[in-house]
Motif scaffolding. Structure first.
Motif, mmCIF file in Angstrom:
data_model
loop_
_atom_site.group_PDB
_atom_site.id
_atom_site.type_symbol
_atom_site.label_atom_id
_atom_site.label_comp_id
_atom_site.label_asym_id
_atom_site.label_seq_id
_atom_site.Cartn_x
_atom_site.Cartn_y
_atom_site.Cartn_z
ATOM 1 N N LYS A 207 0.817 -1.222 0.000
ATOM 2 C CA LYS A 207 0.000 0.000 0.000
ATOM 3 C C LYS A 207 0.846 1.265 0.000
ATOM 4 C CE LYS A 207 -3.787 2.386 2.313
ATOM 5 N NZ LYS A 207 -3.181 3.696 2.066
ATOM 6 N N ILE A 208 1.913 1.289 0.800
ATOM 7 C CA ILE A 208 2.737 2.500 0.878
ATOM 8 C C ILE A 208 3.417 2.766 -0.460
ATOM 9 C CG2 ILE A 208 4.742 3.564 1.974
ATOM 10 C CD1 ILE A 208 4.000 2.109 4.538
ATOM 11 N N LEU A 209 4.026 1.713 -1.036
ATOM 12 C CA LEU A 209 4.683 1.896 -2.324
ATOM 13 C C LEU A 209 3.671 2.257 -3.407
ATOM 14 C CD1 LEU A 209 7.303 -1.010 -2.354
ATOM 15 C CD2 LEU A 209 7.728 1.432 -2.020
ATOM 16 N N LYS A 210 2.486 1.666 -3.326
ATOM 17 C CA LYS A 210 1.449 1.987 -4.309
ATOM 18 C C LYS A 210 1.036 3.449 -4.190
ATOM 19 C CE LYS A 210 -3.179 0.648 -5.858
ATOM 20 N NZ LYS A 210 -4.343 -0.248 -5.620
ATOM 21 N N ASP A 211 0.882 3.932 -2.949
ATOM 22 C CA ASP A 211 0.481 5.333 -2.754
ATOM 23 C C ASP A 211 1.533 6.286 -3.314
ATOM 24 O OD1 ASP A 211 -1.844 4.539 -1.538
ATOM 25 O OD2 ASP A 211 -1.142 4.875 0.514
ATOM 26 N N TYR A 212 2.800 5.931 -3.137
ATOM 27 C CA TYR A 212 3.869 6.816 -3.604
ATOM 28 C C TYR A 212 4.135 6.647 -5.106
ATOM 29 C CZ TYR A 212 5.332 8.601 0.954
ATOM 30 O OH TYR A 212 5.386 9.262 2.151
ATOM 31 N N PHE A 213 4.454 5.420 -5.508
ATOM 32 C CA PHE A 213 4.961 5.197 -6.864
ATOM 33 C C PHE A 213 3.925 4.631 -7.835
ATOM 34 C CE2 PHE A 213 8.639 4.956 -4.009
ATOM 35 C CZ PHE A 213 9.479 5.881 -4.606
ATOM 36 N N GLY A 214 2.792 4.181 -7.307
ATOM 37 C CA GLY A 214 1.764 3.630 -8.174
ATOM 38 C C GLY A 214 1.328 4.576 -9.287
ATOM 39 N N PRO A 215 1.127 5.873 -8.987
ATOM 40 C CA PRO A 215 0.725 6.792 -10.058
ATOM 41 C C PRO A 215 1.756 6.912 -11.176
ATOM 42 C CG PRO A 215 0.195 7.725 -7.913
ATOM 43 C CD PRO A 215 1.025 6.503 -7.649
ATOM 44 N N LYS A 236 11.817 12.273 -8.733
ATOM 45 C CA LYS A 236 12.585 13.036 -7.741
ATOM 46 C C LYS A 236 11.682 13.509 -6.610
ATOM 47 C CE LYS A 236 14.385 16.018 -10.610
ATOM 48 N NZ LYS A 236 15.129 17.203 -11.095
ATOM 49 N N GLU A 237 10.532 14.055 -6.962
ATOM 50 C CA GLU A 237 9.617 14.574 -5.940
ATOM 51 C C GLU A 237 9.077 13.451 -5.060
ATOM 52 O OE1 GLU A 237 5.358 17.024 -5.628
ATOM 53 O OE2 GLU A 237 6.382 16.814 -7.563
ATOM 54 N N ILE A 238 8.617 12.386 -5.681
ATOM 55 C CA ILE A 238 8.043 11.274 -4.925
ATOM 56 C C ILE A 238 9.118 10.549 -4.132
ATOM 57 C CG2 ILE A 238 6.897 9.031 -5.162
ATOM 58 C CD1 ILE A 238 5.491 10.277 -7.665
ATOM 59 N N GLY A 239 10.284 10.352 -4.738
ATOM 60 C CA GLY A 239 11.375 9.687 -4.043
ATOM 61 C C GLY A 239 11.808 10.448 -2.807
ATOM 62 N N ALA A 240 11.886 11.770 -2.912
ATOM 63 C CA ALA A 240 12.276 12.589 -1.757
ATOM 64 C C ALA A 240 11.261 12.438 -0.627
ATOM 65 C CB ALA A 240 12.394 14.049 -2.175
ATOM 66 N N LYS A 241 9.986 12.401 -0.959
ATOM 67 C CA LYS A 241 8.948 12.235 0.061
ATOM 68 C C LYS A 241 9.031 10.859 0.701
ATOM 69 C CE LYS A 241 5.648 15.464 -2.030
ATOM 70 N NZ LYS A 241 4.334 15.607 -2.735
ATOM 71 N N TRP A 242 9.279 9.833 -0.126
ATOM 72 C CA TRP A 242 9.372 8.476 0.405
ATOM 73 C C TRP A 242 10.562 8.349 1.355
ATOM 74 C CZ3 TRP A 242 12.893 4.487 0.421
ATOM 75 C CH2 TRP A 242 12.417 3.246 0.856
#
Length: 250
Positions: A207-215, A236-242
């Motif tokens: 779920k966490i990876l899907k929320d971040y990188f799924g889109p 870059k934006e999503i990776g920084a948040k993760w």
């Protein structure tokens, strides 16, 4: 000057005396390397060696081999490493597209792992410069990476964009879409390719990876991006948040 009859099909060999990889010269690949190098995410090309049989591109050698083989033959790398590799692949793809080049053979076997465990993109024998969106891209990567034919005309970068989605999915989940592992049989890859051709997409279970990188994965599968820069900006934006969330939990 000698030149192999089908140099783009010859993977080359390790020249132990120089510690470099030698690959028979392809006029197209030589031209692409001249456009793309030097860059930290692109395999370094050091010129041409004139030989008695086939003149060869002199390429930097990476003993860790390609990323697909590395993932299969080593203990599972930490998720953070795999996300960093996805970011570096996106960085390389962004740079390639900024030079009006379509990689056209994007898959994990054409991503090499450096000695310090970063990655560089390689093998540009089939790459194209400024092709039309309606150009018939006939490169045949492993079937699991193949872009649905229904996207013909969407964008000239479509094959790279779709393949990045597959690579990102595989790095996150340690399996390919519609398969159970990173070493699917050829028939399994072909079935997954047909499923993609029906515009059906596998999903990230975590779920966490899907929320971040799924889109990002879904947008790649649907060719919602027009170039690698858009992918890299999102990564870059999503990776920084993760990474920030991971740090906050420690």
């Amino acid at each position: 000057m000698a030149e192999s009859e089908f140099p783009e099909l010859n993977p080359g060999f390790l020249d132990s005396a120089s510690g470099t990889w030698r690959k028979p010269v392809s006029a197209n690949e030589e031209r692409i390397y001249n456009i793309l190098t030097p860059h930290p995410r692109i395999l370094a090309c050091q010129g041409i060696a004139e030989m008695d049989y086939d003149d060869c591109l002199i390429l930097e050698y990476h003993s860790n081999g390609d990323l697909w083989t590395y993932l299969l033959n080593n203990d599972p790398p930490p998720l953070a490493n795999r996300i960093n590799w996805a970011l570096e692949i996106a960085e390389g793809l962004s740079y390639i597209h900024s030079k009006a080049v379509v990689w056209a053979d994007a898959h994990l076997s054409n991503v090499l792992v450096t000695r310090d465990l970063h990655v560089v993109l390689a093998d540009f024998a089939f790459s194209l410069i400024s092709p039309s969106p309606f150009h018939a891209l006939t490169t045949l990567p492993p079937p699991i990476f193949a872009c649905p034919k229904g996207y013909y005309g969407r964008t000239s970068n479509r094959v790279d964009i779709f393949a990045f989605g597959v690579m990102l999915f595989a790095l996150l989940m340690r399996r390919f879409p519609w398969t159970t592992n990173l070493n699917p049989r050829l028939d399994e890859q072909i079935q997954a390719m047909h499923t993609h051709g029906e515009y059906k997409w596998d999903v990230i279970e975590d779920k966490i990876l899907k929320d971040y990188f799924g889109p990002v994965v879904e947008k790649c599968f649907k060719i919602g991006y027009t170039n690698g820069k858009e992918i890299f900006d999102d990564m870059k934006e999503i990776g920084a948040k993760w990474f920030q969330e991971v740090e906050n939990k420690q």
